[in-house]
Design a protein around this motif. Sequence first.
Motif, PDB file in Angstrom:
ATOM      1  N   LYS A 460      66.876 -18.584  37.972  1.00  0.00           N
ATOM      2  CA  LYS A 460      67.674 -19.047  36.841  1.00  0.00           C
ATOM      3  C   LYS A 460      67.959 -17.881  35.902  1.00  0.00           C
ATOM      4  O   LYS A 460      67.061 -17.116  35.533  1.00  0.00           O
ATOM      5  N   LEU A 461      69.234 -17.754  35.522  1.00  0.00           N
ATOM      6  CA  LEU A 461      69.653 -16.790  34.515  1.00  0.00           C
ATOM      7  C   LEU A 461      69.959 -17.551  33.237  1.00  0.00           C
ATOM      8  O   LEU A 461      70.683 -18.549  33.262  1.00  0.00           O
ATOM      9  N   SER A 462      69.418 -17.097  32.133  1.00  0.00           N
ATOM     10  CA  SER A 462      69.613 -17.784  30.855  1.00  0.00           C
ATOM     11  C   SER A 462      70.187 -16.814  29.830  1.00  0.00           C
ATOM     12  O   SER A 462      69.734 -15.666  29.720  1.00  0.00           O
ATOM     13  N   TYR A 463      71.183 -17.284  29.107  1.00  0.00           N
ATOM     14  CA  TYR A 463      71.808 -16.501  28.044  1.00  0.00           C
ATOM     15  C   TYR A 463      71.919 -17.386  26.807  1.00  0.00           C
ATOM     16  O   TYR A 463      72.178 -18.590  26.907  1.00  0.00           O
ATOM     17  N   SER A 464      71.767 -16.783  25.662  1.00  0.00           N
ATOM     18  CA  SER A 464      71.995 -17.517  24.416  1.00  0.00           C
ATOM     19  C   SER A 464      72.398 -16.523  23.343  1.00  0.00           C
ATOM     20  O   SER A 464      71.942 -15.375  23.336  1.00  0.00           O
ATOM     21  N   ASP A 465      73.258 -16.981  22.461  1.00  0.00           N
ATOM     22  CA  ASP A 465      73.688 -16.120  21.367  1.00  0.00           C
ATOM     23  C   ASP A 465      74.370 -16.966  20.309  1.00  0.00           C
ATOM     24  O   ASP A 465      74.817 -18.087  20.583  1.00  0.00           O
ATOM     25  N   THR A 466      74.432 -16.418  19.121  1.00  0.00           N
ATOM     26  CA  THR A 466      75.159 -17.035  18.025  1.00  0.00           C
ATOM     27  C   THR A 466      76.259 -16.080  17.600  1.00  0.00           C
ATOM     28  O   THR A 466      75.993 -14.913  17.304  1.00  0.00           O
ATOM     29  N   THR A 467      77.497 -16.564  17.629  1.00  0.00           N
ATOM     30  CA  THR A 467      78.632 -15.718  17.273  1.00  0.00           C
ATOM     31  C   THR A 467      79.292 -16.255  16.006  1.00  0.00           C
ATOM     32  O   THR A 467      79.219 -17.446  15.696  1.00  0.00           O
ATOM     33  N   TYR A 468      79.992 -15.359  15.309  1.00  0.00           N
ATOM     34  CA  TYR A 468      80.537 -15.677  13.993  1.00  0.00           C
ATOM     35  C   TYR A 468      81.998 -15.237  13.893  1.00  0.00           C
ATOM     36  O   TYR A 468      82.456 -14.363  14.637  1.00  0.00           O
ATOM     37  N   ASN A 469      82.714 -15.846  12.978  1.00  0.00           N
ATOM     38  CA  ASN A 469      84.036 -15.345  12.597  1.00  0.00           C
ATOM     39  C   ASN A 469      84.191 -15.497  11.099  1.00  0.00           C
ATOM     40  O   ASN A 469      83.603 -16.406  10.496  1.00  0.00           O
ATOM     41  N   ALA A 470      84.959 -14.608  10.492  1.00  0.00           N
ATOM     42  CA  ALA A 470      85.079 -14.615   9.034  1.00  0.00           C
ATOM     43  C   ALA A 470      86.322 -13.864   8.601  1.00  0.00           C
ATOM     44  O   ALA A 470      86.788 -12.969   9.305  1.00  0.00           O
ATOM     45  N   GLY A 471      86.891 -14.222   7.416  1.00  0.00           N
ATOM     46  CA  GLY A 471      88.058 -13.496   6.927  1.00  0.00           C
ATOM     47  C   GLY A 471      88.807 -14.201   5.813  1.00  0.00           C
ATOM     48  O   GLY A 471      88.363 -15.212   5.280  1.00  0.00           O
ATOM     49  N   VAL A 472      89.971 -13.653   5.462  1.00  0.00           N
ATOM     50  CA  VAL A 472      90.749 -14.165   4.338  1.00  0.00           C
ATOM     51  C   VAL A 472      92.234 -13.929   4.598  1.00  0.00           C
ATOM     52  O   VAL A 472      92.619 -12.953   5.239  1.00  0.00           O
ATOM     53  N   ARG A 473      93.051 -14.864   4.111  1.00  0.00           N
ATOM     54  CA  ARG A 473      94.519 -14.727   4.159  1.00  0.00           C
ATOM     55  C   ARG A 473      95.074 -15.046   2.778  1.00  0.00           C
ATOM     56  O   ARG A 473      94.626 -16.003   2.134  1.00  0.00           O
ATOM     57  N   GLY A 489      83.145 -12.652  20.256  1.00  0.00           N
ATOM     58  CA  GLY A 489      83.281 -13.383  21.504  1.00  0.00           C
ATOM     59  C   GLY A 489      82.047 -13.173  22.358  1.00  0.00           C
ATOM     60  O   GLY A 489      81.366 -12.142  22.262  1.00  0.00           O
ATOM     61  N   PHE A 490      81.757 -14.150  23.205  1.00  0.00           N
ATOM     62  CA  PHE A 490      80.580 -14.117  24.071  1.00  0.00           C
ATOM     63  C   PHE A 490      81.068 -14.078  25.513  1.00  0.00           C
ATOM     64  O   PHE A 490      81.841 -14.928  25.942  1.00  0.00           O
ATOM     65  N   ASP A 491      80.650 -13.066  26.277  1.00  0.00           N
ATOM     66  CA  ASP A 491      81.189 -12.866  27.610  1.00  0.00           C
ATOM     67  C   ASP A 491      80.067 -12.620  28.619  1.00  0.00           C
ATOM     68  O   ASP A 491      79.323 -11.652  28.506  1.00  0.00           O
ATOM     69  N   VAL A 492      79.934 -13.550  29.579  1.00  0.00           N
ATOM     70  CA  VAL A 492      79.031 -13.344  30.703  1.00  0.00           C
ATOM     71  C   VAL A 492      79.819 -12.614  31.782  1.00  0.00           C
ATOM     72  O   VAL A 492      80.887 -13.063  32.179  1.00  0.00           O
ATOM     73  N   SER A 493      79.294 -11.476  32.258  1.00  0.00           N
ATOM     74  CA  SER A 493      80.009 -10.667  33.229  1.00  0.00           C
ATOM     75  C   SER A 493      80.395 -11.479  34.454  1.00  0.00           C
ATOM     76  O   SER A 493      79.836 -12.547  34.724  1.00  0.00           O
ATOM     77  N   THR A 512      72.757  -8.300  34.894  1.00  0.00           N
ATOM     78  CA  THR A 512      73.665  -9.401  34.564  1.00  0.00           C
ATOM     79  C   THR A 512      73.728  -9.680  33.063  1.00  0.00           C
ATOM     80  O   THR A 512      74.078 -10.787  32.654  1.00  0.00           O
ATOM     81  N   GLU A 513      73.391  -8.725  32.228  1.00  0.00           N
ATOM     82  CA  GLU A 513      73.379  -8.987  30.787  1.00  0.00           C
ATOM     83  C   GLU A 513      74.757  -9.418  30.278  1.00  0.00           C
ATOM     84  O   GLU A 513      75.784  -8.928  30.733  1.00  0.00           O
ATOM     85  N   ALA A 514      74.754 -10.345  29.330  1.00  0.00           N
ATOM     86  CA  ALA A 514      75.999 -10.782  28.704  1.00  0.00           C
ATOM     87  C   ALA A 514      76.405  -9.782  27.620  1.00  0.00           C
ATOM     88  O   ALA A 514      75.582  -9.018  27.105  1.00  0.00           O
ATOM     89  N   SER A 515      77.699  -9.804  27.286  1.00  0.00           N
ATOM     90  CA  SER A 515      78.227  -8.914  26.257  1.00  0.00           C
ATOM     91  C   SER A 515      78.723  -9.720  25.067  1.00  0.00           C
ATOM     92  O   SER A 515      79.250 -10.828  25.231  1.00  0.00           O
TER      93      SER A 515
END
Length: 717
Positions: A460-473, A489-493, A512-515
Motif C-alpha cells: 500500500k502506498l499512502s499520500y496525504s497533504d493539505t494544500t492552500y490557495n489565497a489572493g485578492v482582486r 496543487g497536489f500531484d501523484v507521479s 513514488t513520492e508525490a509533488s
Amino acid sequence: MKQLTLAGAIAAVCGTTFSSTAVLAQPSAQAADQSEIMELIVTGSRSPERLDEVTASVTVVDAEALQQDLQLTAELQNILSFRVPGLAPTTNSTSNFGQTLRGRTTLVMIDGVPQSTPLRNGALDVRTIDPAALQRVEVVKGATSIYGNGAAGGIINYITRQAGEDAFNVSLTQQVGMNAEETDDTASFRSSATIDGTVERFSYVFNATVDDNGVQRDAEGDIIGQALYGLSGVRTQSLFAKLGYQIDDDKSLSFTANYYDAEQVDRLIDVTSSINDGTKTYAVKPAPGQTFPGEPQGVDGNSNFVLQYRDAQLLSNTSLTVDAYTQEIENVFFYSTTFADPAAGFSGGNSVIVSEKEGLRLNLESVFDLSGVEATFIYGADVLNDVTSQPLADVRSWVPEMDMSNEALYLQSKFVIDDWVLKAGVRDESVDIDVPDYTTLRMCGANNVCRGGNPVEGGKLSYSDTTYNAGVRYNFSTAFSPFVSYSQGFDVSDLGLLLRAASVPDLDQVQTEASVIDHYELGVAGRYRALNYEFAIYESESELGTATVENPPGSGLYVPVRAPQEIEGWELALGLTVNESLELGTTYTYVEGQDPDTGAYIDARKIAPPKFTAWADYTVGNGLSASLQWMKVMNRNRFAPVDPVTGRYTGAEAPVEGYDVFNLSALYSRDNWRVSLGFENLFNEAYFPARAQAFTYAGYNTMGLGRTVKAGLTVEF
C-alpha cells in the motif's frame, strides 16, 4: 531564469491570506467582452460564480466559438490549442502528449467528472467527448487544490448541453470534407442530430454524432503517419443524453449519460523515420489482402454516468449539490514489437489503459451578509475510487491493477467588500493505493535480448497533504481590475510508468513520492471603450519535480526525475471591436522551465515554444459572416546535440523552428438553416507541428494536416 522573483513579490503583497483571479479572454471577442461580466462559470469554485469573482485565470470557450470552429474541425485538441492562451500548440493527433497547460499536466473533466487517468497518464483525455454535446468549455489555469490530484497545470472542464426552453427543438447537421490538393480517399463525413426541450418540470437533451475522418494528407499530398496516434481512418461515435426534473422551485434532479468511441477503422502502414534523419514519417496503403497484427488503436468506449441532486434552499442561506458518478474507459495504444516474447509465442502487442472510477461529491454553499460584506463559504467532501491498470490486449500484464481510494475535505471562502474580492481556501487530501504482487513484463528486443520478468512485492502506498490557495482582486473599474493569487496543487507521479519499469524486488523501493506545486500569479484585466485586454504573469515551482525519463532510451522503461522544477511565463489577450461588422483579437503565450539547481532547461514533453494567435470576425450582412484565424508557433532551441558531428539530438530536446497556420471559415444563415464552408491550413503550409520537431523518437515526425476544405448544412426546427 529568475529565482522566485514573482513568488517573492506576491508573498510581499498578500502573504498567505487571500486568493485572486485572472480572467484571460478566449480568442473570441464575444467571450472577452467585459460588459458581459454577469456570465457565470462553475469550474473555478465548484459553484456558479460571476466572472469578475473567480479565483483563477479562466478561459471560457462558449457555444458560439465552438459552433464557429466546428466549421473547420471537430478535434477539441485543435480548437482549444487556438482558443486557450497557455495551452501548448496542437499535436495534430488523437493524443495530447506534450500539449501541456502552462508547462504542466492538466486534469480533464466532463461536468466535473475526471476523464484523465493520472495513475497511468496515457495523454488521451482531451479527446473524450464530441463537441456537439458541449455547451461550453471552461479552462482554469494554474495548479489548483479545488479538485485534487492531476491538476498540476490546471483544469479543462467540458460543460455539456442544456435543454432549450421550448418543448421540442431539433438540430440536424451534415458536413463533408476532403483534402484540397490530393483528394484520393480523403473524403470525410460528419452527421450530428440533437433533440432537446422543456415540458413543464421535465427537460431533456439527446445528441448522436458519427464522424469519419477518412485519409488525412499533409501539404505534400502524402498520408500522415498513422501508427502513433494518427487521425487518418478514425471513426468517432458519440451518444449523449441528459434528463432533468424540477421537483419544486428549489429542488431538482438530473441524470447525464455520455458514450464516446473513437477507433482507427482503416489501417495503414507507416514508413517510419526520426526527426534526426531529416525525413518525415508518412503512411502508405496496405497491399490487397494484407492483414495487421493487434487491435485498432483509439478510445474503445468511454462511458460516463452522473446523477445529481440539488437543493437551492437546504437552509435559508445554504444550498446543497450531491453528485454520484461513474466513468469507465479503455484506451488502446498502437501495436509495438517492443512487446515481443518469442519464447511465449508473442511477436508484439497493444497495451490498453483500463480505468474505472466511482465517485461521490458533496458540495454546500452558504452565503451571509456580514454588515454589508457578502461572505460565501463553499465546503464539502470528495470520495473517489479509481482502479487503473495497463494490460496488453493479449491479456499479459504490463502495469498491475492500482486500486486508489481518495478522500478529501475542502473549504473555499469569498468576501466581497465594495470593489474588493478576497478569497482563501484549503483542501485536505488523503490517497491510498493498493498494488498487488506482480511480475514485470518480459519483453525481447533486437537479437532476442530480453528484459523484465522480475517479481515485485506489492503493498500500500499512502499520500496525504493539505494544500492552500489565497489572493485578492480589486475591481477598480471596468478598465482596470488587477489581481494577485497563490495556489497549490497536489500531484501523484505517473505511478504506472514507474511500476512497469521496476527493477527492485519491493514496492517500497520504487521512488513514488508525490509533488506539491506552488503557483503564483499577477495580472490585470479590463475594458476601455472598444478595447478589452487581459494580462497575467505567473510562476510555478515544485521541489520534487513531476517528470519521468526513459532509461535507457527506446526501452519503454521510465524512472522518476526527482529534480526540482521552476516554470514561469506570461499571457496576453487583446480584443478590439472596430465597428458593428468587424472584431479583431490576438493572444500571446510564453512559457519556460528550468531546474533551478543546475539551470538545465525542461524538455518539450512539458515546455512548448511561444505561441501567437490572431483572428478577425467580419459580418458581411444579410446572414453572411466570415472568420480568419492565424496561429504562429515560434522557435525554441534550448539544447545542444548529443553528437556535434552529426547534429543528432536525443529525447524531446530537438529544436523547434517556427511556422504559421491560417484557417478561414464562412457562414450563411437564413431562417432555420445555415450553410458553412471552412478551410483548414488555408495556404497549405508544409510544416511539422512543435511536438513532431522536438521529439526525436521514431514515428513522431509527421507533418501537419494539409489544406482541407469542409462544407456543412445545419437545419433547425
